[in-house]
Design a protein around this motif. Structure first.
Motif, PDB file in Angstrom:
ATOM      1  N   PRO A  67       0.813  -1.224   0.000  1.00 55.42           N
ATOM      2  CA  PRO A  67       0.000   0.000   0.000  1.00 55.42           C
ATOM      3  C   PRO A  67       0.841   1.266   0.000  1.00 55.42           C
ATOM      4  CG  PRO A  67      -0.125  -1.122   2.114  1.00 55.42           C
ATOM      5  CD  PRO A  67       0.590  -2.033   1.181  1.00 55.42           C
ATOM      6  N   ALA A  68       2.097   1.176   0.460  1.00 58.70           N
ATOM      7  CA  ALA A  68       2.955   2.356   0.460  1.00 58.70           C
ATOM      8  C   ALA A  68       3.363   2.751  -0.951  1.00 58.70           C
ATOM      9  CB  ALA A  68       4.198   2.117   1.316  1.00 58.70           C
ATOM     10  N   VAL A  69       3.073   1.878  -1.935  1.00 61.17           N
ATOM     11  CA  VAL A  69       3.397   2.198  -3.329  1.00 61.17           C
ATOM     12  C   VAL A  69       2.148   2.625  -4.099  1.00 61.17           C
ATOM     13  CG1 VAL A  69       4.312   1.295  -5.486  1.00 61.17           C
ATOM     14  CG2 VAL A  69       5.309   0.585  -3.306  1.00 61.17           C
ATOM     15  N   SER A  70       1.124   1.825  -3.973  1.00 59.71           N
ATOM     16  CA  SER A  70      -0.045   2.088  -4.809  1.00 59.71           C
ATOM     17  C   SER A  70      -1.252   2.585  -4.032  1.00 59.71           C
ATOM     18  CB  SER A  70      -0.421   0.809  -5.563  1.00 59.71           C
ATOM     19  OG  SER A  70      -0.621  -0.232  -4.643  1.00 59.71           O
ATOM     20  N   GLY A  71      -1.097   2.745  -2.727  1.00 56.79           N
ATOM     21  CA  GLY A  71      -2.255   3.124  -1.955  1.00 56.79           C
ATOM     22  C   GLY A  71      -3.153   1.934  -1.707  1.00 56.79           C
ATOM     23  N   ARG A  72      -4.291   2.172  -1.110  1.00 57.47           N
ATOM     24  CA  ARG A  72      -5.184   1.047  -0.814  1.00 57.47           C
ATOM     25  C   ARG A  72      -6.633   1.468  -1.017  1.00 57.47           C
ATOM     26  NH1 ARG A  72      -4.283  -1.746   4.743  1.00 57.47           N
ATOM     27  NH2 ARG A  72      -2.743  -2.948   3.598  1.00 57.47           N
ATOM     28  N   LEU A  73      -7.360   0.585  -1.699  1.00 62.03           N
ATOM     29  CA  LEU A  73      -8.793   0.803  -1.901  1.00 62.03           C
ATOM     30  C   LEU A  73      -9.547  -0.157  -1.000  1.00 62.03           C
ATOM     31  CD1 LEU A  73     -10.977   2.251  -3.623  1.00 62.03           C
ATOM     32  CD2 LEU A  73     -10.857   0.310  -5.171  1.00 62.03           C
ATOM     33  N   MET A  74     -10.446   0.377  -0.194  1.00 64.01           N
ATOM     34  CA  MET A  74     -11.173  -0.483   0.740  1.00 64.01           C
ATOM     35  C   MET A  74     -12.668  -0.248   0.618  1.00 64.01           C
ATOM     36  SD  MET A  74      -8.908  -0.130   4.172  1.00 64.01           S
ATOM     37  CE  MET A  74      -9.178   1.604   4.261  1.00 64.01           C
ATOM     38  N   GLN A  75     -13.410  -1.321   0.838  1.00 61.88           N
ATOM     39  CA  GLN A  75     -14.858  -1.143   0.884  1.00 61.88           C
ATOM     40  C   GLN A  75     -15.267  -0.769   2.301  1.00 61.88           C
ATOM     41  OE1 GLN A  75     -17.285  -4.500  -0.254  1.00 61.88           O
ATOM     42  NE2 GLN A  75     -18.994  -3.148  -0.698  1.00 61.88           N
ATOM     43  N   ILE A  76     -16.169   0.189   2.415  1.00 59.51           N
ATOM     44  CA  ILE A  76     -16.608   0.633   3.738  1.00 59.51           C
ATOM     45  C   ILE A  76     -18.128   0.745   3.747  1.00 59.51           C
ATOM     46  CG2 ILE A  76     -14.528   1.948   4.296  1.00 59.51           C
ATOM     47  CD1 ILE A  76     -16.431   4.467   3.526  1.00 59.51           C
TER      48      ILE A  76
ATOM     49  N   GLN B 145       3.282   5.748   4.305  1.00 63.44           N
ATOM     50  CA  GLN B 145       4.719   5.983   4.324  1.00 63.44           C
ATOM     51  C   GLN B 145       5.145   6.642   5.633  1.00 63.44           C
ATOM     52  OE1 GLN B 145       5.379   8.225   0.730  1.00 63.44           O
ATOM     53  NE2 GLN B 145       4.777   6.506  -0.583  1.00 63.44           N
ATOM     54  N   PRO B 146       6.296   6.233   6.159  1.00 58.49           N
ATOM     55  CA  PRO B 146       6.733   6.737   7.474  1.00 58.49           C
ATOM     56  C   PRO B 146       6.816   8.260   7.532  1.00 58.49           C
ATOM     57  CG  PRO B 146       8.126   4.926   6.745  1.00 58.49           C
ATOM     58  CD  PRO B 146       7.229   5.243   5.603  1.00 58.49           C
ATOM     59  N   ALA B 147       7.215   8.882   6.411  1.00 60.70           N
ATOM     60  CA  ALA B 147       7.378  10.343   6.428  1.00 60.70           C
ATOM     61  C   ALA B 147       6.054  11.049   6.705  1.00 60.70           C
ATOM     62  CB  ALA B 147       7.957  10.821   5.097  1.00 60.70           C
TER      63      ALA B 147
END
Lengths: 369, 391
Positions: B131-140, B164-166
């Motif tokens: 997810p730190a590269v492409s992000g994350r898509l979640m159902q809510i 990402q840690p930053a």
């Protein structure tokens, strides 16, 4: 003949009718044995099907207005546009002034509120460590309502490390000097309770229930009229948040309805857009707003002004309600269900009747439900 | 069997193809020139045509993301709640539930994953699925604490930076995206392709990291309430302005300041986006209305949306508000097309009424109908605009 045209629909309908008629007529001819005739049957059925599906598509497209042209449908239209700012300052497009594009809602107003405070604020100091009461002019950018009120800052306000909880006192005694719910009285009681360690530091603002002409005393949004509820639920929290370091969550906001303000307090607490997690009111029925006007404009708008109706038919919000004073609110109390809770308290005898109420409010604000 | 499930779609196709084959096969048996045989032919042809049409409609429904379930289509879902707004369960329901059972690029699994980092993008520090590269898509799903309404299936896209840690302590700006009516939130993912467009713009550094919340415009589907607080009824406007915003603030690392909240929608969602920003400038500071309209017209509901009050109807019309109420301190971008979009005159009229402190922007493309392809073309510039107006 675009994908939304009546002409296309007519052509497709005519084609379908012709194909169907021809098929039924030529049926015996096509019934002969042989691959050729089987293929002809399939072709005929296929052609009819295409025209029928075409009609379905055109009618769906006409209903929802999806595709206006064939290029639109086929996705060959790739021309994009540019974003244009609509200028209102001397005909200049807004994008020409990048600094003025940044419009933080209410920032301007908060500055105005601060200046107004400076101008109209005869700060009443009651000695060091007593906190202070400031007269303020609230001007709400959303409701357009301008109203005078009072803000009490607790002793050592500057040194409190965390955002302060807020108590909004609504009472027709707001402008008086000696009434139970007047700013000086509330401030004196709060200071005493804080000094005694029974109350955590809180910012208190005191306002009248009628914040605008013709607004009535119910703190309601009147369709076509003053938007008092919008003032209390949007403008007031925003103005205070801009001017002072105060809590933002409903669990940090209480509304205390005094004389003439009980309906306001419970109305704002049970409103779906309400920012309050704690509400205090004198015992009563609260089946209608005070006065005759209410929010008017039709029986349904008026129906939801009945707070008992709201308790019956709307989900109850996570609000702690306290009935403070003589008498009972039996019907209201019997309708309360979780997550809403209800309690009652008596006013204290002596010079500070509101002391137990403020203690309770402070405790409720510290332990959100 | 779900209306939009692949099994159902293929079953419909199989039945339709079977019926066509049966007609071709049975053809010689009804070939005599007598009335009963003529009638039999007509029935055979009509049945097979209807079955093929039904399969086509199921496909169209999936393509345009209209209805997600049979109960939505037939109007059997929660009509009681819609009419009386009575709260069924008074228990302390969770405000926002992340449904882990359907993670990833949803709900149309036939497409390639839209969230893969774009070609030629940044060097990839982790595996492609990180997810730190492409992000994350979640159902809510969001249940309103104060209105009791439920969003139905929705989606959240968290940008790569969220992980990402930053950015560990960063509270991100939020864009609430609303569908048109009828429409399900999945359409924003698969047809408008908002998460993948946002991912590309993020990778190209054309927008700042933002959290996207995607919801259907009608929590009372199949009813359309035009996001209205219906007098003595469901409070849909408060649901979006208060319940949704609070639930998202509670569940994710996002800003609580209105300066960081934007709302975007197409069609009815555009109407709602404009209205929400104008009525709740203390919640939203920017709105994008793609092919929206600006006069409340009544949606689709068992009774009048405004409780019979003309004044209340006016207050729910962005165009009327512009002329008669104090202008709110928000920025609004409206989009339309010179040809192909009937909303153009209303859009231009609305635009010309805007006055400070409100700010108006327009994106008028030469041609484009009322469809996802048009809105998809307008999406990248709209998101860039939003990014410039949120902090």
């Amino acid at each position: 003949m675009g994908p939304r045209s009546q002409l296309l629909m007519t052509v497709l309908a005519a084609a379908a009718a012709g194909l169907l008629g021809g098929m039924l007529w030529l049926w015996p001819v096509l019934a002969r044995r042989g691959v050729t005739f089987v293929l002809l049957r399939i072709a005929m059925l296929g052609a009819l099907q295409v025209s029928v599906l075409g009609m379905v598509f055109v009618s769906v497209n006409r209903t929802y207005e999806f595709y206006s042209s064939w290029s639109d449908l086929l996705g060959t239209n790739r021309v994009a546009g540019a974003i244009v700012a609509v200028g209102h300052q001397g005909g200049q497009p807004a994008s020409a002034q990048p600094s003025s594009l940044v419009t933080v809602p209410g920032a301007g107003t908060a500055h105005r509120a601060r200046t107004a405070r400076g101008a109209s604020g005869p700060a009443q100091r009651a000695g060091p460590g007593a906190g202070q009461v400031v007269t303020v002019q609230f001007s709400g950018p959303v409701s357009g309502i301008k109203v005078r009120g009072y803000v009490y800052l607790p002793p050592g306000y500057q040194r409190v490390p965390h955002p302060l909880p807020v108590i909004v006192v609504i009472s027709s005694q707001a402008a008086s000097r000696t009434g139970l719910y007047s700013a000086p009285q509330v401030a004196a009681t709060a200071t005493a309770q804080m000094r005694a360690g029974r109350m955590a530091p809180a910012l208190i603002t005191v306002l009248p229930p009628s914040v605008a002409r013709r607004s009535g005393r119910g703190c309601l949004d009147v369709p076509g009229g003053p938007q008092a509820a919008t003032f209390f639920t949007q403008d007031l929290p925003q103005a205070l948040a801009h001017a002072y370091r105060v809590a933002t969550a409903p669990s940090g906001w209480a509304v205390l309805g005094g004389t003439g303000g009980g309906y306001c307090a419970l109305q704002l607490a049970t409103a779906p857009a309400g920012p309050f997690g704690v509400a205090v009111a004198p015992p009563g029925t609260y089946a209608a707003p005070p006065g005759s006007a209410g929010s008017g404009a039709g029986p349904l708008v008026r129906r939801q002004d009945n707070l008992l109706w709201r308790l019956r038919y709307w989900p109850q919000p996570p609000v702690r309600v306290l009935f403070a004073g003589p008498g009972r609110a039996r019907e209201f109390g019997s309708l309360v269900r979780p997550p809403m809770t209800v309690a009652s308290a008596r006013l204290a005898a002596g010079p500070m009747p509101l002391a137990p109420v403020l203690d309770w409010v402070s405790h409720a604000l510290r332990s959100p439900s | 069997m779900g209306l939009t499930s692949g099994v159902f779609g293929w079953l419909m196709v199989a039945v339709a193809a079977g019926s066509l084959a049966a007609v071709v096969w049975a053809w010689p048996r009804v070939a005599r020139r007598r009335l009963p045989y003529l009638a039999a032919r007509l029935v055979m042809v009509a049945v097979s045509q209807l079955l093929v049409t039904a399969a086509f409609l199921v496909w169209l429904n999936g393509y345009f993301s209209f209805y997600d379930s049979w109960s939505q289509l037939l109007g059997t879902s929660q009509p009681a709640q819609a009419v009386s707004a009575r709260h069924a369960a008074a228990g302390p329901a969770k405000q926002l539930v992340v449904d882990g059972s359907r993670p990833g690029p949803l709900p149309d699994a036939g497409r390639p994953a839209p969230l893969a980092a774009p070609p030629g993008g940044l060097p990839r520090p982790g595996p492609p699925s990180s997810p730190a590269v492409s992000g994350r898509l979640m159902q809510i799903a969001i249940t309103g604490q104060r209105t009791g309404l439920s969003s139905g299936p929705g989606y959240v896209y968290l940008p790569p930076q969220y992980f990402q840690p930053a950015y560990r302590h960063t509270r991100f700006p939020v864009v609430l995206a609303l569908t048109g009516y009828p429409g399900v939130a999945g359409g924003i993912v698969t047809r408008l392709e908002l998460p993948s467009v946002a991912a590309s713009l993020l990778a190209a550094r054309q927008i700042r990291p933002t959290v996207f919340v995607m919801l259907s415009v009608s929590p009372l589907f199949p009813y359309d309430t035009e996001c209205t607080d219906i007098p003595a009824g469901p409070q849909v406007e408060s649901f979006f302005a208060q319940d949704v915003t609070r639930a998202v603030e509670h569940a994710f690392r996002v800003t609580a300041s209105p300066a960081g909240w934007g709302v975007v929608g197409y069609s009815t969602g555009g109407f709602c986006a404009t209205k929400l920003a104008m009525m709740y400038p203390t919640r939203f500071s920017a709105a994008v209305s793609m092919a929206g309209y600006y006069q409340a017209y009544g949606g689709r509901f068992p009774r009048d949306l405004w409780g019979g009050s003309v004044a209340y109807r006016h207050e729910n019309s962005p165009a009327w508000r512009l002329r008669h109420l104090p202008a709110p301190p928000v920025s609004v971008l409206v989009t339309s097309s010179r040809t192909g979009e009937r909303s153009l005159p209303g859009t231009l009229a609305f635009l010309h009424e805007i006055r400070p402190p409100m700010r108006g922007y327009s994106l008028i493309i030469p041609q484009g109908g009322h469809n996802f392809r048009t809105w998809n073309r307008e999406l990248a510039p709209s998101l860039e605009w939003l990014s410039r107006h949120l902090s």
